[in-house]
Each structure stands twice: as C-alpha cells, then as structure tokens.
Design an enzyme around this catalytic site. Structure first.
Site, PDB file in Angstrom:
ATOM      1  N   ASP A  29       0.863  -1.191   0.000  1.00  0.00           N
ATOM      2  CA  ASP A  29       0.000   0.000   0.000  1.00  0.00           C
ATOM      3  C   ASP A  29       0.899   1.241   0.000  1.00  0.00           C
ATOM      4  OD1 ASP A  29      -3.203   0.562   1.165  1.00  0.00           O
ATOM      5  OD2 ASP A  29      -1.762   2.204   1.009  1.00  0.00           O
ATOM      6  N   ILE A  30       0.588   2.184  -0.880  1.00  0.00           N
ATOM      7  CA  ILE A  30       1.443   3.364  -1.072  1.00  0.00           C
ATOM      8  C   ILE A  30       1.307   4.373   0.083  1.00  0.00           C
ATOM      9  CG2 ILE A  30      -0.122   4.864  -2.381  1.00  0.00           C
ATOM     10  CD1 ILE A  30       3.512   3.988  -3.293  1.00  0.00           C
ATOM     11  N   HIS A  93      -9.852  -5.578  -2.649  1.00  0.00           N
ATOM     12  CA  HIS A  93      -8.506  -5.697  -2.088  1.00  0.00           C
ATOM     13  C   HIS A  93      -8.588  -6.034  -0.609  1.00  0.00           C
ATOM     14  CE1 HIS A  93      -9.774  -1.468  -2.194  1.00  0.00           C
ATOM     15  NE2 HIS A  93      -9.134  -1.294  -1.051  1.00  0.00           N
ATOM     16  N   HIS A  95      -6.588  -5.787   2.819  1.00  0.00           N
ATOM     17  CA  HIS A  95      -5.486  -5.097   3.496  1.00  0.00           C
ATOM     18  C   HIS A  95      -4.846  -6.063   4.489  1.00  0.00           C
ATOM     19  CE1 HIS A  95      -6.594  -0.793   2.534  1.00  0.00           C
ATOM     20  NE2 HIS A  95      -7.805  -1.298   2.424  1.00  0.00           N
TER      21      HIS A  95
HETATM   22  P1  AMP Z   1      -9.902   1.373   0.481  1.00  0.00           P
HETATM   23  O1  AMP Z   1     -10.503   1.358  -0.903  1.00  0.00           O
HETATM   24  O2  AMP Z   1     -10.570   2.390   1.373  1.00  0.00           O
HETATM   25  O3  AMP Z   1      -9.856   0.013   1.106  1.00  0.00           O
HETATM   26  O4  AMP Z   1      -8.389   1.877   0.362  1.00  0.00           O
HETATM   27  C1  AMP Z   1      -7.659   1.797  -0.806  1.00  0.00           C
HETATM   28  C2  AMP Z   1      -6.184   1.659  -0.456  1.00  0.00           C
HETATM   29  O5  AMP Z   1      -5.450   1.628  -1.678  1.00  0.00           O
HETATM   30  C3  AMP Z   1      -5.607   2.799   0.383  1.00  0.00           C
HETATM   31  O6  AMP Z   1      -5.009   2.258   1.563  1.00  0.00           O
HETATM   32  C4  AMP Z   1      -4.583   3.466  -0.546  1.00  0.00           C
HETATM   33  O7  AMP Z   1      -3.448   3.952   0.136  1.00  0.00           O
HETATM   34  C5  AMP Z   1      -4.247   2.336  -1.487  1.00  0.00           C
HETATM   35  N1  AMP Z   1      -3.780   2.783  -2.801  1.00  0.00           N
HETATM   36  C6  AMP Z   1      -4.394   3.647  -3.632  1.00  0.00           C
HETATM   37  N2  AMP Z   1      -3.676   3.821  -4.760  1.00  0.00           N
HETATM   38  C7  AMP Z   1      -2.571   3.031  -4.634  1.00  0.00           C
HETATM   39  C8  AMP Z   1      -1.434   2.766  -5.463  1.00  0.00           C
HETATM   40  N3  AMP Z   1      -1.280   3.357  -6.648  1.00  0.00           N
HETATM   41  N4  AMP Z   1      -0.494   1.910  -5.005  1.00  0.00           N
HETATM   42  C9  AMP Z   1      -0.635   1.304  -3.793  1.00  0.00           C
HETATM   43  N5  AMP Z   1      -1.690   1.517  -2.972  1.00  0.00           N
HETATM   44  C10 AMP Z   1      -2.642   2.369  -3.378  1.00  0.00           C
END
Ligand code: AMP
Length: 130
Positions: A29-30, A93, A95
């Site tokens: 996660d970025i 996704h 986590h």
């Molecule tokens: P959520 O949809 O609320 O479960 O969160 C989406 C997650 O994706 C967040 O923790 C972001 O930091 C992560 N995220 C979004 N774009 C990227 C990316 N390009 N690379 C890695 N992680 C990402």
C-alpha cells in the site's frame, strides 16, 4: 475504464510488488498504516468482495494467508491484521496490516516511507515467501 489496480497489474502504474500468480496479485500500500501494509487483489476486476464468485473469494483468502504469513515472518509486529474496506478503490482488495497498536488498524495514522524503505520491506517480504 480500468481501475488503478488493474493498471498496476498490467504494469501501467508502478508498484512495490510482493507476489503474483495466475489469479491474484500483492503489492505494498502506497499510503501505509504501518510499514509492510500490503494489498492482495484478484486480477478479476470486481468492485465489492461479497460479489466475488466463491472460488475467487476462497482463492483470494488463501493467497492473502500466504502473503500474510510472509509479512508476519519479515516485519516485526504483534500480528498481521486483515481488513476489507474498499471505499476508495472499486477493485476488491484485502489489506494485510502489521499491527503494533490499535492505531495501525484505524486508517487515521499513516507512516511516511522513503522509496528505499518501501523497496527494503518489499524485498524482505518477498524473501519470506520463498
Ligand atoms: P480502500 O478502498 O478504502 O480500502 O483503500 C484503498 C487503499 O489503496 C488505500 O489504503 C490506498 O493507500 C491504497 N492505494 C491507492 N492507490 C494506490 C497505489 N497506486 N499503489 C498502492 N496503494 C494504493
């Protein structure tokens, strides 16, 4: 329009890759809750986890378990937390979050990492997967 995660799978957007098989992909996660915070996704583009077909759901969980065990081996932490939210990115996704305290589970505290620190932790997790 492909999701940002499909673009990552296709190599159109860079990521710190952890693992990949025919159906699933894992990357850091970025904007991590804690160093080592990893996302596991199905290659199939589906918005909500409960809409996955059962085989993909079970496969994603098995893939996440493998990656989670590698995180546990590679990243000092109390345990690895498993969370599904999906309010930001409409592509399923899981986590996997190294937990030190409850605050790592809240998504309100973020850890800033340099690219070199992302690289280092990704390579430790990849090594623990072997
Ligand atoms: P959520 O949809 O609320 O479960 O969160 C989406 C997650 O994706 C967040 O923790 C972001 O930091 C992560 N995220 C979004 N774009 C990227 C990316 N390009 N690379 C890695 N992680 C990402």
């Amino acid at each position: 329009m492909p999701t940002i995660f499909t673009k990552i799978i296709n190599g159109e957007i860079p990521c710190y890759k952890i693992a990949e098989d025919d159906d699933f992909f894992a990357f850091l996660d970025i904007n991590p809750n804690a160093a080592g915070h990893t996302l596991c996704i199905p290659k199939k583009e589906v918005n909500k986890i409960l809409d996955l077909d059962e085989a993909t759901y079970m496969g994603l969980m098995a893939f996440s378990r493998k990656v989670g065990k590698a995180i546990e081996a590679a990243v000092p932490c109390e345990r690895v937390g498993i969370t599904v939210i999906g309010l930001e990115v409409p592509h399923v996704h899981v986590h996997l979050i190294p937990l030190h305290t409850m605050k790592n589970a809240t998504f309100q505290y973020k850890e800033k990492l340099e690219p070199s620190a992302f690289e280092e932790i990704a390579s430790k997790i990849r090594a623990a997967l072997k």
